[in-house]
Scaffold this motif. Structure first.
Motif, PDB file in Angstrom:
ATOM      1  N   PRO A 104       0.832  -1.207   0.000  1.00 48.82           N
ATOM      2  CA  PRO A 104       0.000   0.000   0.000  1.00 48.82           C
ATOM      3  C   PRO A 104       0.868   1.259   0.000  1.00 48.82           C
ATOM      4  CG  PRO A 104      -0.892  -1.598   1.522  1.00 48.82           C
ATOM      5  CD  PRO A 104       0.423  -2.151   1.069  1.00 48.82           C
ATOM      6  N   ASP A 105       0.534   2.173  -0.896  1.00 46.60           N
ATOM      7  CA  ASP A 105       1.194   3.481  -1.021  1.00 46.60           C
ATOM      8  C   ASP A 105       2.595   3.403  -1.631  1.00 46.60           C
ATOM      9  OD1 ASP A 105      -1.009   4.778   0.171  1.00 46.60           O
ATOM     10  OD2 ASP A 105      -0.218   4.318   2.168  1.00 46.60           O
ATOM     11  N   ALA A 106       3.064   2.221  -2.040  1.00 41.07           N
ATOM     12  CA  ALA A 106       4.369   2.124  -2.695  1.00 41.07           C
ATOM     13  C   ALA A 106       4.271   2.669  -4.116  1.00 41.07           C
ATOM     14  CB  ALA A 106       4.851   0.681  -2.708  1.00 41.07           C
ATOM     15  N   LYS A 107       5.384   3.224  -4.606  1.00 41.66           N
ATOM     16  CA  LYS A 107       5.394   3.865  -5.927  1.00 41.66           C
ATOM     17  C   LYS A 107       6.520   3.306  -6.792  1.00 41.66           C
ATOM     18  CE  LYS A 107       3.574   8.175  -3.972  1.00 41.66           C
ATOM     19  NZ  LYS A 107       3.784   9.624  -3.800  1.00 41.66           N
ATOM     20  N   VAL A 108       6.266   3.363  -8.106  1.00 38.01           N
ATOM     21  CA  VAL A 108       7.264   3.007  -9.119  1.00 38.01           C
ATOM     22  C   VAL A 108       7.575   4.255  -9.919  1.00 38.01           C
ATOM     23  CG1 VAL A 108       7.730   1.633 -11.184  1.00 38.01           C
ATOM     24  CG2 VAL A 108       6.478   0.619  -9.269  1.00 38.01           C
ATOM     25  N   LEU A 109       8.845   4.490 -10.168  1.00 44.06           N
ATOM     26  CA  LEU A 109       9.259   5.708 -10.870  1.00 44.06           C
ATOM     27  C   LEU A 109      10.120   5.346 -12.073  1.00 44.06           C
ATOM     28  CD1 LEU A 109      10.379   9.026  -9.285  1.00 44.06           C
ATOM     29  CD2 LEU A 109      11.895   7.967 -10.980  1.00 44.06           C
ATOM     30  N   ALA A 110       9.955   6.099 -13.160  1.00 44.20           N
ATOM     31  CA  ALA A 110      10.798   5.927 -14.350  1.00 44.20           C
ATOM     32  C   ALA A 110      10.811   7.229 -15.127  1.00 44.20           C
ATOM     33  CB  ALA A 110      10.291   4.789 -15.228  1.00 44.20           C
ATOM     34  N   ALA A 111      11.889   7.450 -15.859  1.00 45.92           N
ATOM     35  CA  ALA A 111      11.904   8.545 -16.831  1.00 45.92           C
ATOM     36  C   ALA A 111      11.000   8.142 -17.993  1.00 45.92           C
ATOM     37  CB  ALA A 111      13.329   8.789 -17.317  1.00 45.92           C
ATOM     38  N   THR A 112      10.260   9.091 -18.547  1.00 48.72           N
ATOM     39  CA  THR A 112       9.334   8.770 -19.633  1.00 48.72           C
ATOM     40  C   THR A 112       9.538   9.725 -20.815  1.00 48.72           C
ATOM     41  OG1 THR A 112       7.642  10.159 -18.585  1.00 48.72           O
ATOM     42  CG2 THR A 112       7.566   7.792 -18.124  1.00 48.72           C
ATOM     43  N   PRO A 113       9.303   9.203 -22.031  1.00 45.28           N
ATOM     44  CA  PRO A 113       8.776   7.880 -22.373  1.00 45.28           C
ATOM     45  C   PRO A 113       9.819   6.790 -22.195  1.00 45.28           C
ATOM     46  CG  PRO A 113       9.343   9.060 -24.376  1.00 45.28           C
ATOM     47  CD  PRO A 113       9.527  10.043 -23.254  1.00 45.28           C
ATOM     48  N   SER A 114       9.325   5.615 -21.795  1.00 46.83           N
ATOM     49  CA  SER A 114      10.196   4.460 -21.647  1.00 46.83           C
ATOM     50  C   SER A 114       9.357   3.216 -21.892  1.00 46.83           C
ATOM     51  CB  SER A 114      10.839   4.456 -20.262  1.00 46.83           C
ATOM     52  OG  SER A 114      11.925   3.566 -20.216  1.00 46.83           O
ATOM     53  N   PHE A 115       9.884   2.055 -21.493  1.00 44.28           N
ATOM     54  CA  PHE A 115       9.192   0.799 -21.763  1.00 44.28           C
ATOM     55  C   PHE A 115       7.837   0.793 -21.071  1.00 44.28           C
ATOM     56  CE2 PHE A 115       9.167  -4.041 -21.062  1.00 44.28           C
ATOM     57  CZ  PHE A 115       8.560  -4.263 -22.283  1.00 44.28           C
ATOM     58  N   VAL A 116       6.796   0.546 -21.841  1.00 40.45           N
ATOM     59  CA  VAL A 116       5.434   0.692 -21.357  1.00 40.45           C
ATOM     60  C   VAL A 116       5.103  -0.251 -20.207  1.00 40.45           C
ATOM     61  CG1 VAL A 116       4.487  -0.936 -23.053  1.00 40.45           C
ATOM     62  CG2 VAL A 116       3.023   0.855 -22.104  1.00 40.45           C
ATOM     63  N   MET A 117       5.786  -1.400 -20.122  1.00 37.78           N
ATOM     64  CA  MET A 117       5.431  -2.379 -19.105  1.00 37.78           C
ATOM     65  C   MET A 117       5.817  -1.953 -17.698  1.00 37.78           C
ATOM     66  SD  MET A 117       3.732  -4.396 -20.886  1.00 37.78           S
ATOM     67  CE  MET A 117       3.328  -5.606 -19.632  1.00 37.78           C
ATOM     68  N   TYR A 118       6.678  -0.958 -17.560  1.00 42.31           N
ATOM     69  CA  TYR A 118       6.962  -0.439 -16.217  1.00 42.31           C
ATOM     70  C   TYR A 118       5.672   0.119 -15.610  1.00 42.31           C
ATOM     71  CZ  TYR A 118      11.802  -0.336 -18.045  1.00 42.31           C
ATOM     72  OH  TYR A 118      13.007  -0.632 -18.617  1.00 42.31           O
ATOM     73  N   ARG A 119       4.981   0.920 -16.394  1.00 42.83           N
ATOM     74  CA  ARG A 119       3.712   1.512 -15.924  1.00 42.83           C
ATOM     75  C   ARG A 119       2.633   0.431 -15.770  1.00 42.83           C
ATOM     76  NH1 ARG A 119       1.021   6.474 -16.132  1.00 42.83           N
ATOM     77  NH2 ARG A 119       2.752   7.455 -17.263  1.00 42.83           N
ATOM     78  N   VAL A 120       2.513  -0.432 -16.766  1.00 40.47           N
ATOM     79  CA  VAL A 120       1.459  -1.452 -16.754  1.00 40.47           C
ATOM     80  C   VAL A 120       1.551  -2.319 -15.505  1.00 40.47           C
ATOM     81  CG1 VAL A 120       0.629  -3.545 -17.901  1.00 40.47           C
ATOM     82  CG2 VAL A 120       1.140  -1.497 -19.257  1.00 40.47           C
ATOM     83  N   ASN A 121       2.749  -2.776 -15.172  1.00 40.97           N
ATOM     84  CA  ASN A 121       2.901  -3.641 -14.002  1.00 40.97           C
ATOM     85  C   ASN A 121       2.668  -2.894 -12.706  1.00 40.97           C
ATOM     86  OD1 ASN A 121       3.686  -6.477 -14.802  1.00 40.97           O
ATOM     87  ND2 ASN A 121       5.149  -5.319 -16.021  1.00 40.97           N
ATOM     88  N   ALA A 122       3.115  -1.645 -12.645  1.00 43.26           N
ATOM     89  CA  ALA A 122       2.854  -0.853 -11.443  1.00 43.26           C
ATOM     90  C   ALA A 122       1.350  -0.752 -11.191  1.00 43.26           C
ATOM     91  CB  ALA A 122       3.472   0.537 -11.582  1.00 43.26           C
ATOM     92  N   GLU A 123       0.612  -0.421 -12.223  1.00 50.79           N
ATOM     93  CA  GLU A 123      -0.834  -0.271 -12.076  1.00 50.79           C
ATOM     94  C   GLU A 123      -1.511  -1.607 -11.799  1.00 50.79           C
ATOM     95  OE1 GLU A 123      -1.894   1.745 -15.661  1.00 50.79           O
ATOM     96  OE2 GLU A 123      -1.186   3.711 -14.932  1.00 50.79           O
TER      97      GLU A 123
END
Length: 359
Positions: A104-123
């Motif tokens: 709960p409340d953990a976050k994933v960070l990346a420079a964007t645009p980058s590999f789309v699966m970083y966001r997909v898996n975080a969500e």
């Protein structure tokens, strides 16, 4: 028939769109997915066929005792002190690394645009994804990244090195600054590391919060689905707890080990692709309306007057590339072109010359 029974499925998943894999007619030149254009010569295919015929497919694989692990250490420059986890492609490892820190409340960070699966898996795992925009030239804004690390205290930072889909490699000292500043894990995703002038593999295992991801997909073996994560045993041992015990398959493990016994063949093909990449960049600079960006991957990302027109024109000539326009504001009118065989690259340049040669 009503859809009432699918209401048990998470609404956020039902709202998602599946990752789209392009349909490719059999007679097309396929330059959309960063695959290698080089196949094994026939004599190596025959040897591989014999090896695969003898693989005990009736048995589950014992990943920790397979031939592939020591070969990876020997041929890829992984320090002996680094622990290694194998994944069904680096995609599986990206997913599991995200799951590893999903609280709960953990976050994933990346420079964007980058590999789309970083966001997909975080969500997918209920985490907030924080995207920090690159500069207009696709270089990293270190001040913005460090400010985001300090503000959000991400559990996980992804840095594609070189970056996909832009192709450039971020300055090493910037990545080092992020690793030092981060209180969580930092994953340096080197999917295209074989084409790059730098790597963090020598630091794997020595820096507790650093995980280096690699894959065999971009060096000629995308169909094997072999990825590996290298890092400190304290982290990799935890990662292995949530990787399925038989996540790999016997045939892929044997084929990957066979491939790594022929590293000169792999190195020669990588060298050819890097030379073709630079030849393509030089040729593209003769068109004032085309902007090419620095790349240390096996593809080029370029900005053109109209990305859809170029995509359609290449498609008409039976060449498939990736249209990036609309995927991120910084990728306005951009396309990504995988480096292929010299004759395939020349076919691309002929179409570009038809479109832009008189502009």
């Amino acid at each position: 028939m009503t859809n009432s029974k699918i209401q048990v499925i998470r609404p956020d998943i039902r709202a998602m769109s599946a990752y789209r894999v392009a349909e490719v007619p059999p007679d097309f030149i396929k330059l959309d997915a960063m695959e290698s254009p080089y196949d094994y010569p026939n004599e190596l295919k025959a040897q591989l066929g014999q090896i695969l015929a003898d693989v005990p497919v009736r048995l589950y694989p014992h990943v920790s005792h397979c031939d592939l692990l020591p070969l990876l250490h020997q041929t890829q420059g992984i320090p002996e002190t680094a622990a290694v986890a194998l994944g069904n492609g680096s995609d599986e490892l990206i997913e599991k690394l995200t799951l590893l820190v999903a609280k709960p409340d953990a976050k994933v960070l990346a420079a964007t645009p980058s590999f789309v699966m970083y966001r997909v898996n975080a969500e997918l795992f209920g985490m907030e994804f924080v995207g920090v925009p690159l500069r207009d030239d696709f270089t990293m804004n270190l001040d913005a990244m460090l400010a985001a690390v300090e503000t959000h205290q991400p559990a996980l930072v992804f840095i594609a090195y070189p970056n996909n889909p832009t192709g450039g490699r971020f300055a090493r000292e910037k990545v080092e600054a992020i690793i030092q500043a981060a209180s969580g894990l930092v994953v340096v995703d080197e999917a295209y590391g074989a084409f790059s002038s730098d790597t963090f593999l020598p630091q794997a295992g020595a820096v507790e919060n650093l995980i280096v991801l690699r894959t065999m997909s971009k060096i000629g073996f995308a169909g094997l689905r072999i990825g590996y994560a290298c890092g400190a045993a304290a982290v990799i041992d935890e990662l292995k707890k949530i990787i399925a015990p038989y996540n790999m398959n016997q045939l892929s493990l044997a084929a990957a080990a066979f491939a790594l016994n022929y590293t000169p063949f792999i190195a020669e093909n990588i060298s050819k692709l890097k030379a073709e990449r630079e030849r393509m960049r030089t040729a593209l600079r003769s068109y004032p309306c085309v902007r090419d960006f620095a790349s240390e991957a096996n593809f080029l990302t370029i900005r053109v007057p109209d990305a859809q027109i170029l995509f359609d024109c290449l498609y008409h000539h039976k060449i498939l590339i990736k249209n990036l326009h609309g995927t991120h504001p910084l990728l306005n009118q951009c396309v990504r072109i995988t480096i292929g065989l010299p004759e395939q690259n020349q076919a691309v340049l002929r179409v570009i010359d038809e479109l832009y040669g008189k502009q």
